[in-house]
Design a protein around this motif. Structure first.
Motif, PDB file in Angstrom:
ATOM      1  N   LEU C 176       0.831  -1.208   0.000  1.00 33.24           N
ATOM      2  CA  LEU C 176       0.000   0.000   0.000  1.00 33.24           C
ATOM      3  C   LEU C 176       0.865   1.258   0.000  1.00 33.24           C
ATOM      4  O   LEU C 176       0.588   2.213  -0.703  1.00 33.24           O
ATOM      5  N   TYR C 177       1.895   1.248   0.832  1.00 32.98           N
ATOM      6  CA  TYR C 177       2.811   2.395   0.883  1.00 32.98           C
ATOM      7  C   TYR C 177       4.084   1.964   1.594  1.00 32.98           C
ATOM      8  O   TYR C 177       4.131   0.897   2.217  1.00 32.98           O
ATOM      9  N   VAL C 185       4.372  -1.593   3.654  1.00 29.42           N
ATOM     10  CA  VAL C 185       3.143  -1.989   4.346  1.00 29.42           C
ATOM     11  C   VAL C 185       2.157  -2.534   3.322  1.00 29.42           C
ATOM     12  O   VAL C 185       1.851  -1.866   2.331  1.00 29.42           O
ATOM     13  N   THR C 186       1.678  -3.761   3.559  1.00 30.72           N
ATOM     14  CA  THR C 186       0.795  -4.411   2.586  1.00 30.72           C
ATOM     15  C   THR C 186      -0.674  -4.288   2.991  1.00 30.72           C
ATOM     16  O   THR C 186      -0.991  -3.855   4.092  1.00 30.72           O
ATOM     17  N   ASN C 187      -1.525  -4.717   2.072  1.00 33.76           N
ATOM     18  CA  ASN C 187      -2.974  -4.722   2.348  1.00 33.76           C
ATOM     19  C   ASN C 187      -3.431  -6.010   3.031  1.00 33.76           C
ATOM     20  O   ASN C 187      -4.632  -6.271   3.119  1.00 33.76           O
ATOM     21  N   ILE C 188      -2.484  -6.815   3.510  1.00 36.98           N
ATOM     22  CA  ILE C 188      -2.827  -8.097   4.148  1.00 36.98           C
ATOM     23  C   ILE C 188      -2.839  -7.888   5.660  1.00 36.98           C
ATOM     24  O   ILE C 188      -1.824  -7.510   6.247  1.00 36.98           O
ATOM     25  N   SER C 189      -3.994  -8.105   6.285  1.00 34.76           N
ATOM     26  CA  SER C 189      -4.080  -7.887   7.727  1.00 34.76           C
ATOM     27  C   SER C 189      -3.535  -9.099   8.472  1.00 34.76           C
ATOM     28  O   SER C 189      -3.533 -10.229   7.964  1.00 34.76           O
ATOM     29  N   GLU C 242      16.168  -1.991  -0.626  1.00 36.30           N
ATOM     30  CA  GLU C 242      17.002  -3.198  -0.751  1.00 36.30           C
ATOM     31  C   GLU C 242      16.288  -4.317  -1.506  1.00 36.30           C
ATOM     32  O   GLU C 242      16.922  -5.129  -2.158  1.00 36.30           O
ATOM     33  N   LEU C 243      14.965  -4.352  -1.414  1.00 38.01           N
ATOM     34  CA  LEU C 243      14.212  -5.417  -2.081  1.00 38.01           C
ATOM     35  C   LEU C 243      13.449  -4.909  -3.310  1.00 38.01           C
ATOM     36  O   LEU C 243      12.740  -5.667  -3.958  1.00 38.01           O
ATOM     37  N   GLY C 244      13.593  -3.627  -3.623  1.00 34.48           N
ATOM     38  CA  GLY C 244      12.934  -3.096  -4.812  1.00 34.48           C
ATOM     39  C   GLY C 244      11.424  -3.033  -4.701  1.00 34.48           C
ATOM     40  O   GLY C 244      10.709  -3.335  -5.660  1.00 34.48           O
ATOM     41  N   LEU C 245      10.929  -2.666  -3.520  1.00 35.20           N
ATOM     42  CA  LEU C 245       9.481  -2.615  -3.321  1.00 35.20           C
ATOM     43  C   LEU C 245       8.965  -1.184  -3.364  1.00 35.20           C
ATOM     44  O   LEU C 245       9.644  -0.260  -2.922  1.00 35.20           O
ATOM     45  N   GLY C 246       7.770  -0.993  -3.872  1.00 39.80           N
ATOM     46  CA  GLY C 246       7.143   0.321  -3.889  1.00 39.80           C
ATOM     47  C   GLY C 246       5.641   0.171  -3.864  1.00 39.80           C
ATOM     48  O   GLY C 246       5.112  -0.959  -3.795  1.00 39.80           O
ATOM     49  N   SER C 249       3.503  -2.818  -5.445  1.00 42.38           N
ATOM     50  CA  SER C 249       4.267  -4.060  -5.656  1.00 42.38           C
ATOM     51  C   SER C 249       3.432  -5.240  -5.168  1.00 42.38           C
ATOM     52  O   SER C 249       2.796  -5.182  -4.125  1.00 42.38           O
ATOM     53  N   ARG C 250       3.472  -6.337  -5.926  1.00 46.63           N
ATOM     54  CA  ARG C 250       2.653  -7.498  -5.566  1.00 46.63           C
ATOM     55  C   ARG C 250       3.382  -8.410  -4.597  1.00 46.63           C
ATOM     56  O   ARG C 250       4.593  -8.601  -4.708  1.00 46.63           O
ATOM     57  N   VAL C 251       2.640  -8.972  -3.670  1.00 45.58           N
ATOM     58  CA  VAL C 251       3.209  -9.927  -2.727  1.00 45.58           C
ATOM     59  C   VAL C 251       2.288 -11.131  -2.636  1.00 45.58           C
ATOM     60  O   VAL C 251       1.087 -11.042  -2.893  1.00 45.58           O
ATOM     61  N   LEU C 252       2.876 -12.280  -2.274  1.00 43.79           N
ATOM     62  CA  LEU C 252       2.118 -13.528  -2.178  1.00 43.79           C
ATOM     63  C   LEU C 252       2.405 -14.145  -0.824  1.00 43.79           C
ATOM     64  O   LEU C 252       3.568 -14.230  -0.414  1.00 43.79           O
ATOM     65  N   VAL C 253       1.350 -14.553  -0.120  1.00 41.73           N
ATOM     66  CA  VAL C 253       1.532 -15.251   1.145  1.00 41.73           C
ATOM     67  C   VAL C 253       1.046 -16.684   0.981  1.00 41.73           C
ATOM     68  O   VAL C 253      -0.062 -16.927   0.490  1.00 41.73           O
ATOM     69  N   THR C 254       1.902 -17.629   1.358  1.00 43.81           N
ATOM     70  CA  THR C 254       1.533 -19.041   1.281  1.00 43.81           C
ATOM     71  C   THR C 254       1.733 -19.664   2.658  1.00 43.81           C
ATOM     72  O   THR C 254       2.286 -19.041   3.560  1.00 43.81           O
TER      73      THR C 254
END
Lengths: 267, 267, 267
Positions: C176-177, C185-189, C242-246, C249-254
């Motif tokens: 998200l930002y 900070v992601t949109n995953i609670s 360091e990880l190239g996130l902005g 950016s998409r993230v996956l939780v498994t």
């Protein structure tokens, strides 16, 4: 009279971290003035935080509560301290952040902040500034005795301060930080300077001056700045960028009245 | 009622300069609200500081004390002034920083701040904001008469304001500064604009509009902004970076209803 | 007791926009504490403003008035709302900025701010924060009933929130930002996370940890941050750079305990 609560953090002002801490404070200590000392301590740089605090506290009225959060060890075993230092109260992680102030003004009393009654009901793993330290500072401002927050903390952590080296009338020091104007603030105090002191940056020799206008616009100078430390400046310019100075850059102070083994050893 | 003390400086918020000034104020004038007008005047840029102050004071309540520190001449012979301007009080270096406000709202009274009793006990060579100006502002807020601070100052320094040129129905102006959103604020006031005014940036012709949404997202526009000056914007964009505008960029305003000697003289 | 007036804007602190709004407030609501929540919402980014507000309001005391100005539609037909949300009051453009807070804490009452008596005498086309919203917030703090500001607003605008997708035990989310420390900070609670959750960024697999010090200095980690959302961090480092996130950016939780159709379907 309600004393101010002064904040020093490395949170920046981009996010709502600081604002949220202020929300907690205004709820627990309504009407106490909140003063921003700075929120731009370089991230997790305890030394710069300690130096800024050291240069600031004696300009605040007695009773001021300093809430200081530069906390790279949050979530580890580090403790949180609350202390009376000189005429002021402080809440901070026990990582040396308040140690220079304690040395200068005297540590009167210190506890480890542990009492759950004076925290937020729910405590996160990463933001003890909001959940533990802001409530402790607010309660202290409201008059809570220090020892209500937890047991005595006898030996708060001391910071390693990079002291300058004196040898043969020379002072080998370093830049501690660069300020907003590009002035490079060194670890050399004004009291150390010999008469006729000159600062050497490689081949560049700069006389120590009294004020910016002692040199032409655009020229470099060295002077004892408002924190009592030797600073390298450019009159109406930016010394750090123009002279290539940054944190930990080395500087040498010599005096024509002292021996100069480096230059007298010839051959 | 305690009037606010409003701060305008070029100190940035990175260092503790501003926080330390607030510490001094809270000690001498406890309970007075401190309001940050801005600390991001470009370093040592007296003109931008004067313009921002000019656009701001009339939104503050009568009795507000403005403490303004953009002070490239600190340590030189420049004086420090305290003044009543309109319904407000001001403390600033005497370098033109308050001169646009004095012209607009009327200078009622002005003194040179010299009285040692109203300074900090020890005064540095480089930080008169902390040592002299903040104490003066705090004492004024507490009700100290202006003339207790020092003798009258008859002719405070006037700033050179880069006025636009009017000729043959055209206005030749310039960008004064770029704001946070990338809007380029010019020295052309809304009152100067002829009917049907068009702004010309090289080959680009932009009609003067009433509001951002008069043009599509991404399109440039010119409008009279919240400070009463003509501003160049891009709807939901950054005009300065997209149109290559910066401080002192030249702009031309023409009107189809006026003569256009530049275009009618041809051959 | 005077409740605080908390400000959330995208004005930055470079200009005097925020300071001028505070001037208006101190004139109309003298003595009410003004708290900066943040002025660094990315320009015109209503979603980030809404998220920051959502993470902040419940740390403020009941009665706090939130003045929120992220207003890309200023000058268009968008309305301005004043609302009671939970125990707090809010003034904001009706563009979704307060909608996440309304969903979480309950919208008690809402009006469209239209009454000229509670504006500045002269209203600009571009700065309704100063001319309309700051006066409305100040009057509410002083006790003006909500409905004095204008007629009811039944359906305030709802924000599109980019919700994560859950499928086959996997969560597909996004950044998200990025905060001041470089945490993404992601949109995953936190409540969504399965036991043993792992975050995948391309080939990099990161276990969800409890705190920064669960991993060595310099190593990446994922944890539920102080806002209750999954964040990607680097211990004492800057994850975004360091990880190239902005943003986005998409993230996956498994989870090792769930099915992994993507990896079990092959060949």
């Amino acid at each position: 009279m309600k004393p101010p609560i002064a904040l020093l953090t490395d949170f920046g002002t981009k996010d709502v971290f600081t604002g949220v801490m202020k929300g907690v404070i205004t709820g627990l200590a309504p009407g106490f003035p909140i003063v921003d000392l700075s929120h731009e301590v370089p991230p997790q740089n305890v030394l710069v935080g300690a130096l800024w605090l050291h240069g600031a506290v004696h300009f605040f009225p007695p009773g001021t509560v300093f809430l200081c959060v530069v906390d790279p060890g949050v979530g580890s075993g580090r403790q949180i301290l609350a202390a009376q230092v000189g005429d002021w109260l402080m809440v901070a992680p026990d990582n040396g952040l308040t140690s220079l102030v304690m040395e200068r003004h005297g540590l009167k009393d210190c506890v480890s902040v542990q009492e759950p009654a004076y925290r937020l009901p729910s405590t996160s793993a990463t933001f003890h500034g909001r959940d533990i330290m802001a409530p402790a500072a607010a309660h202290l401002a409201m008059g809570l005795p220090l020892h209500s927050l937890g047991p005595s903390l006898a030996q708060p952590v001391k910071l390693h301060y990079p002291a300058p080296l004196l040898r043969n009338g020379q002072i080998r020091g370093q830049v501690l930080y660069v300020d907003h104007f590009g002035n490079a603030v060194t670890n050399i105090s004004g009291a150390m300077l010999p008469p006729g002191a000159e600062l050497r940056l490689g081949a560049l020799v700069i006389k120590v001056s009294g004020t910016y206008s002692d040199v032409p616009v655009g020229a470099p100078l060295a002077l004892v700045g408002s924190t009592g430390r030797l600073e390298i400046s450019v009159n109406r310019g930016n010394a750090a960028s123009e002279l290539g100075l940054g944190e930990a850059s080395r500087v040498l102070v010599t005096s024509p009245m002292a021996q100069h083994p480096d230059t007298s050893e010839g051959e």
